[in-house]
Design a protein around this motif. Sequence first.
Motif, PDB file in Angstrom:
ATOM      1  N   PRO A 107       0.834  -1.215   0.000  1.00 22.85           N
ATOM      2  CA  PRO A 107       0.000   0.000   0.000  1.00 22.85           C
ATOM      3  C   PRO A 107       0.863   1.258   0.000  1.00 22.85           C
ATOM      4  N   LEU A 108       0.477   2.229  -0.800  1.00 23.81           N
ATOM      5  CA  LEU A 108       1.165   3.506  -0.996  1.00 23.81           C
ATOM      6  C   LEU A 108       2.516   3.356  -1.700  1.00 23.81           C
ATOM      7  N   ASN A 109       2.909   2.133  -2.036  1.00 25.86           N
ATOM      8  CA  ASN A 109       4.040   1.879  -2.941  1.00 25.86           C
ATOM      9  C   ASN A 109       5.324   2.639  -2.593  1.00 25.86           C
ATOM     10  N   PRO A 110       5.850   2.476  -1.378  1.00 21.97           N
ATOM     11  CA  PRO A 110       7.118   3.141  -1.057  1.00 21.97           C
ATOM     12  C   PRO A 110       8.258   2.537  -1.862  1.00 21.97           C
ATOM     13  N   ILE A 111       9.397   3.197  -1.868  1.00 22.75           N
ATOM     14  CA  ILE A 111      10.595   2.620  -2.474  1.00 22.75           C
ATOM     15  C   ILE A 111      11.249   1.698  -1.449  1.00 22.75           C
ATOM     16  N   LYS A 112      11.655   0.534  -1.893  1.00 22.48           N
ATOM     17  CA  LYS A 112      12.334  -0.431  -1.026  1.00 22.48           C
ATOM     18  C   LYS A 112      13.429  -1.107  -1.839  1.00 22.48           C
ATOM     19  N   GLN A 113      14.283  -1.883  -1.155  1.00 19.57           N
ATOM     20  CA  GLN A 113      15.296  -2.659  -1.858  1.00 19.57           C
ATOM     21  C   GLN A 113      14.728  -4.026  -2.193  1.00 19.57           C
ATOM     22  N   ASP A 114      14.916  -4.441  -3.425  1.00 17.08           N
ATOM     23  CA  ASP A 114      14.398  -5.725  -3.877  1.00 17.08           C
ATOM     24  C   ASP A 114      15.081  -6.868  -3.129  1.00 17.08           C
ATOM     25  N   CYS A 329      -3.204  -0.756  -5.477  1.00 20.16           N
ATOM     26  CA  CYS A 329      -3.659   0.460  -6.163  1.00 20.16           C
ATOM     27  C   CYS A 329      -4.102   1.556  -5.191  1.00 20.16           C
ATOM     28  N   THR A 330      -3.836   1.377  -3.902  1.00 16.62           N
ATOM     29  CA  THR A 330      -4.229   2.386  -2.905  1.00 16.62           C
ATOM     30  C   THR A 330      -3.637   3.733  -3.277  1.00 16.62           C
ATOM     31  N   ASN A 331      -4.475   4.753  -3.306  1.00 14.93           N
ATOM     32  CA  ASN A 331      -4.035   6.098  -3.653  1.00 14.93           C
ATOM     33  C   ASN A 331      -4.813   7.117  -2.841  1.00 14.93           C
ATOM     34  N   VAL A 332      -4.396   8.362  -2.901  1.00 15.45           N
ATOM     35  CA  VAL A 332      -5.045   9.429  -2.141  1.00 15.45           C
ATOM     36  C   VAL A 332      -5.704  10.463  -3.049  1.00 15.45           C
ATOM     37  N   PHE A 339     -10.076   2.750  -5.403  1.00 14.92           N
ATOM     38  CA  PHE A 339      -8.995   2.452  -4.468  1.00 14.92           C
ATOM     39  C   PHE A 339      -8.548   3.673  -3.672  1.00 14.92           C
ATOM     40  N   CYS A 340      -9.220   4.801  -3.866  1.00 15.95           N
ATOM     41  CA  CYS A 340      -8.824   6.047  -3.201  1.00 15.95           C
ATOM     42  C   CYS A 340      -9.115   5.956  -1.705  1.00 15.95           C
ATOM     43  N   CYS A 341      -8.141   6.326  -0.878  1.00 12.12           N
ATOM     44  CA  CYS A 341      -8.324   6.259   0.573  1.00 12.12           C
ATOM     45  C   CYS A 341      -8.212   7.657   1.180  1.00 12.12           C
ATOM     46  N   SER A 342      -8.558   7.772   2.433  1.00 11.74           N
ATOM     47  CA  SER A 342      -8.512   9.058   3.128  1.00 11.74           C
ATOM     48  C   SER A 342      -7.094   9.362   3.595  1.00 11.74           C
ATOM     49  N   GLU A 343      -6.872  10.621   3.969  1.00 11.67           N
ATOM     50  CA  GLU A 343      -5.568  11.031   4.494  1.00 11.67           C
ATOM     51  C   GLU A 343      -5.235  10.255   5.774  1.00 11.67           C
TER      52      GLU A 343
END
Length: 378
Positions: A107-114, A329-332, A339-343
């Motif tokens: 969720p929210l698709n942060p950057i991470k190391q594979d 697909c969670t987005n703001v 898939f839009c979520c609240s703040e």
Amino acid sequence: MRASAGLVRLLAAGWGRPPCRCLGAMARYGTERRGRPDSPDYRLYFKNAEGKYISPFHDIPLFAGSKEDKEIPAKRSKTIGTEVLLNMIVEVPRWTNAKMEIATEEPLNPIKQDIKKGKLRYVANIFPHKGYIWNYGALPQTWEDPNHTDNVTGCCGDNDPIDVCEIGSKIRSSGEIVQVKVLGVLALVDEGETDWKIIAISVDDPEAQKIHGKCFYLNAGYVSNLHSRMVPEFRLPRTRRGRQCRIAEVKVQLAYHYIDDVKKYKPGYLEATVDWFRLYKVPDGKPENQFAFNGEFKDKDFALEIIKSTHEYWKALLHKKADGGTIQCTNVLVSGSPFCCSEEDARSIVQKGGAEGRGLACLFVSESQNSRIAVSHS
């Protein structure tokens, strides 16, 4: 010579516009670090100028200069002259080895190391290079659909945002948002999947003005009075019946010079790019990668067509018109997306997303990209 129907649609939709003198300021973005770098729990989350947590995959517009809160997905794009400016999310800075990527399945698709086989992933050094040879990242609001077989490569998409190799002279930071202009594209076939590699350069790079191509904008319905003294190396073509070519037809004939400029001002860079992508998995015991077009780079107009199609696939994904499988697909900010979520929900996702790092790192990037403010607290 007739222009492709796709290019005509791009021009009509505003992908090529006259010079714009007043460019709106681009909203700033921040990154927030959670967890320790070089560890499995490391995450880099994104915020917008209002301090809202957002998804870099879904909430940052593809087109630079669009209004994030009111126009997602964007209907208008910023241009300089005929250039369409796109936002690029930097995942991996040049000369580094850690394979950082947008976490498409979180969720929210942060950057991470594979991670592969339980180990953090690092790319090998491909002699004579150290790590990635460009600033490597992705275009937001694009998706290479794994359910779609590409007409060119004959393979399905790789289920990720489309990749970008930014070839400017600056070393960027992971999580930085860079405005780029597209120069061309390489068609990589990676383990049987289509994996387009967009070649681009940041518009604030000192070398960006050199790599400008021969493409220009004419505001008449038909080209008229184009004399050889205006473009000495180009003679305006005519059809068999003698009529003058349309604007789009002239643009097709001239745009190929973009990738030629790369060869001129950065000799050997494109050849090194092909070699790198061919060999980078060999040290892991895998075979060499293959390419469509025998490893030939296609021009800017071809690349924009590919980007446009992946943007449309992304729209379908965000509105449940395509099967994204495990894609999150969670987005703001995406208007009309189920898939839009609240703040508050977004904040909760980040708080639950991993251990708090020892420090908080924020990087804000403005339109000019020379007014960066980095703040860290230990």
